[in-house]
Design a protein around this motif. Structure first.
Motif, PDB file in Angstrom:
ATOM      1  N   THR A 137       0.824  -1.199   0.000  1.00 37.94           N
ATOM      2  CA  THR A 137       0.000   0.000   0.000  1.00 37.94           C
ATOM      3  C   THR A 137       0.860   1.252   0.000  1.00 37.94           C
ATOM      4  N   GLU A 138       1.981   1.210   0.733  1.00 39.92           N
ATOM      5  CA  GLU A 138       2.891   2.358   0.743  1.00 39.92           C
ATOM      6  C   GLU A 138       3.413   2.671  -0.651  1.00 39.92           C
ATOM      7  N   VAL A 139       3.697   1.639  -1.416  1.00 41.69           N
ATOM      8  CA  VAL A 139       4.178   1.856  -2.781  1.00 41.69           C
ATOM      9  C   VAL A 139       3.140   2.638  -3.582  1.00 41.69           C
ATOM     10  N   ARG A 140       1.904   2.204  -3.519  1.00 43.36           N
ATOM     11  CA  ARG A 140       0.851   2.891  -4.271  1.00 43.36           C
ATOM     12  C   ARG A 140       0.657   4.317  -3.783  1.00 43.36           C
ATOM     13  N   LEU A 141       0.614   4.503  -2.468  1.00 43.84           N
ATOM     14  CA  LEU A 141       0.410   5.848  -1.926  1.00 43.84           C
ATOM     15  C   LEU A 141       1.565   6.771  -2.295  1.00 43.84           C
ATOM     16  N   ALA A 142       2.790   6.234  -2.287  1.00 48.31           N
ATOM     17  CA  ALA A 142       3.940   7.050  -2.661  1.00 48.31           C
ATOM     18  C   ALA A 142       3.818   7.531  -4.100  1.00 48.31           C
ATOM     19  N   ALA A 143       3.440   6.634  -4.986  1.00 49.12           N
ATOM     20  CA  ALA A 143       3.298   7.010  -6.394  1.00 49.12           C
ATOM     21  C   ALA A 143       2.188   8.031  -6.575  1.00 49.12           C
ATOM     22  N   GLU A 144       1.059   7.807  -5.931  1.00 48.31           N
ATOM     23  CA  GLU A 144      -0.074   8.723  -6.073  1.00 48.31           C
ATOM     24  C   GLU A 144       0.208  10.101  -5.469  1.00 48.31           C
ATOM     25  N   SER A 145       1.153  10.156  -4.510  1.00 50.34           N
ATOM     26  CA  SER A 145       1.430  11.415  -3.819  1.00 50.34           C
ATOM     27  C   SER A 145       2.599  12.184  -4.421  1.00 50.34           C
ATOM     28  N   GLY A 146       3.301  11.596  -5.381  1.00 50.48           N
ATOM     29  CA  GLY A 146       4.364  12.327  -6.059  1.00 50.48           C
ATOM     30  C   GLY A 146       5.775  12.036  -5.617  1.00 50.48           C
ATOM     31  N   TYR A 147       5.984  10.994  -4.804  1.00 54.70           N
ATOM     32  CA  TYR A 147       7.334  10.596  -4.428  1.00 54.70           C
ATOM     33  C   TYR A 147       8.001   9.862  -5.588  1.00 54.70           C
ATOM     34  N   HIS A 154       6.412  -4.636  -8.407  1.00 56.30           N
ATOM     35  CA  HIS A 154       5.385  -3.711  -7.927  1.00 56.30           C
ATOM     36  C   HIS A 154       5.933  -2.286  -7.863  1.00 56.30           C
ATOM     37  N   VAL A 155       7.138  -2.145  -7.305  1.00 59.95           N
ATOM     38  CA  VAL A 155       7.762  -0.827  -7.178  1.00 59.95           C
ATOM     39  C   VAL A 155       8.022  -0.224  -8.553  1.00 59.95           C
ATOM     40  N   ILE A 156       8.623  -1.007  -9.425  1.00 62.18           N
ATOM     41  CA  ILE A 156       8.937  -0.518 -10.771  1.00 62.18           C
ATOM     42  C   ILE A 156       7.659  -0.192 -11.537  1.00 62.18           C
ATOM     43  N   GLY A 157       6.627  -0.998 -11.323  1.00 63.62           N
ATOM     44  CA  GLY A 157       5.363  -0.776 -12.012  1.00 63.62           C
ATOM     45  C   GLY A 157       4.734   0.566 -11.697  1.00 63.62           C
ATOM     46  N   PHE A 158       5.040   1.095 -10.518  1.00 61.19           N
ATOM     47  CA  PHE A 158       4.538   2.415 -10.126  1.00 61.19           C
ATOM     48  C   PHE A 158       5.544   3.521 -10.439  1.00 61.19           C
ATOM     49  N   GLY A 159       6.609   3.166 -11.153  1.00 60.12           N
ATOM     50  CA  GLY A 159       7.591   4.170 -11.541  1.00 60.12           C
ATOM     51  C   GLY A 159       8.462   4.658 -10.409  1.00 60.12           C
TER      52      GLY A 159
END
Length: 274
Positions: free
Chosen positions: A17-27, A53-58
């Motif tokens: 979930t942290e991975v997704r939230l980080a991507a959505e928040s601009g990290y 998963h991490v790479i998939g979120f850039g």
């Protein structure tokens, strides 16, 4: 510059979930807490799946936090510490994570400073040798309420070890709370020794008050006693352009919606460092 979400900021959140939230928040990066990461792996997760998963979120995994109690120097304790170091280093390598944080706690506080430095030098040198096999480096964090707690102590250990994969994390609160380091000291650092920045605020304990981090550090940057602008400018003045990890140690804010919290944290950090 890489802005990373520190896993303590979203303390109650699991790492996927942290991975997704980080991507959505601009990290751009993530600093995973070791206990969340190990919990994920012990419950069916894999480094291959997490990396995808991490790479998939850039994003990128910037740091694993942390190999703790590195002061263990008696035979069995030291063997256990080196076993933990090897495991975390293998995980970091699998995730293409360049850096692991390392820190000592209170196990050698009763010893003279020269002996503390000798133990830290020997142990960190052995940890660094593990990392050299995997292409992983280690950032020393000095902990304010221990006896291995100053920038100069860390620099002396780095000088003694003389290995290319040992450096520092500039944690604003720990260095400020010790009282031995100022922004001017940071300005003088060789940027090649800075592997990461922990962007955070807080205060020192008042007379008679315990070193309770959930109290002393429970401040959004700008709310505590640290001159966040001065510390941020000092880091930038060195020429450092690496990972800035947003570290919020606030039990009250941990009860927020973590998606809202992650956005607030990066917006706060961006205000000071952009």
């Amino acid at each position: 510059m890489i802005k990373a979400l520190h896993g303590i900021s979203t303390h109650y959140c699991n790492i996927l979930t942290e991975v997704r939230l980080a991507a959505e928040s601009g990290y751009e990066g993530l600093e995973f807490l070791h206990y969340k990461l190990l919990r994920y792996l012990e419950n069916g997760g894999s480094t291959a799946a997490l990396k995808k998963h991490v790479i998939g979120f850039g994003l990128q995994t910037s740091c694993l936090n942390a190999l703790i109690d590195i002061e263990r120097h008696q035979r069995d304790g030291k063997l256990q510490m080196l076993t933990e170091a090897t495991r975390l280093t293998q995980i970091a390598s699998d995730l293409e994570c360049p850096t692991i944080q390392i820190l000592a706690q209170h196990g050698i506080d009763h010893l003279p400073e020269l002996q503390i430095l000798d133990i830290m030098t020997e142990n960190i040198s052995e940890i660094a040798a593990i990392g050299q096999q995997y292409g992983v480096r280690y950032q020393i964090e000095v902990i304010a309420h221990t006896k291995f707690n100053t920038l100069n102590q860390a620099l002396e250990v780095i000088r003694r070890i003389d290995k290319p994969n040992v450096g520092l994390v500039i944690d604003f609160w720990h260095l400020f709370a010790t009282g031995a380091t100022t922004p001017e000291d940071i300005r003088k650092l060789d940027p090649s020794l800075i592997y990461g920045v922990h962007f955070c605020d807080g205060r020192k304990p008042r007379p008679g008050e315990l070193w309770e981090e959930t109290v002393l550090r429970a401040y959004m940057p700008g709310e505590g006693d640290i001159d966040i602008r001065a510390w941020s400018d000092a880091v930038k003045a060195t020429g450092y352009d690496g990972v800035w990890s947003a570290e919020l140690f606030s039990p009250a804010r941990w009860e927020m919606d973590h998606a809202v919290l992650a956005r607030q944290v990066i917006e706060n950090m961006s205000f000071y460092i952009d």
